[in-house]
Design a protein around this motif. Sequence first.
Motif: not given
Length: 209
Positions: A74-88, A105-114
């Motif tokens: 449940a906690t991880v689903s909330e973390v993923v929900d937040a990252l989805e809303r940020k398009n990461l 990861l989305t393309a935006t997510g890969r850039r954020r990891v960098a």
Amino acid sequence: MPTFHPRVRSERLSGQIAIALYRIAQAIQIMVRRAGQAFGLSPAQVHALLFLAYARPGVRTIGGLAQRLQATLATVSEVVDALERKNLVAREPWPEDHRVIGLHLTATGRRRVADLEHLLDDLEAAIAELPADDQRHLHRILQHIVRRMAEAGHVVVYEMCWGCAFFRPNVHPENPAAPHHCAFMDAPLPDADTYTECPDFTPREEVSA
């Protein structure tokens, strides 16, 4: 008396070292938090992004992330929900079992990891100041401590294939797309996947010949 008691630290070298490691852990927590704050991310979201960037493909799921973060589904689903809303991050059905939710990861997510990859630079710089022999000795010592913590259930060790007892390099020369083999999964491995981190990692020296 507990390790945190000043008298214990003055009398036991092991207590002094334990507190030093505790302070390093605090420093890492601060570095993760500051790196995340710069991009509007919580520490859990930072760890999730790094996990999806560097864990082997077979564990990039809601369950795999829960294991890595030592958190509930449940906690991880909330973390993923937040990252989805940020398009990461994006969810997707797992090809082998549509009941399993895969993550990527989305393309935006890969850039954020960098942007986040340098959060441990100060720690590495401090280690790099040590002579090479001291670094090798420290590495062996920390490996021992990490394995004892793993045996006690305090950490899940994720490491690359090349030091794993289940790794068989270059046994499929006829398959350039996946020339290696994982005996744990009994499956061929692409070369790129051998440099990702895996929770099934087992050091070679822990498996008898």
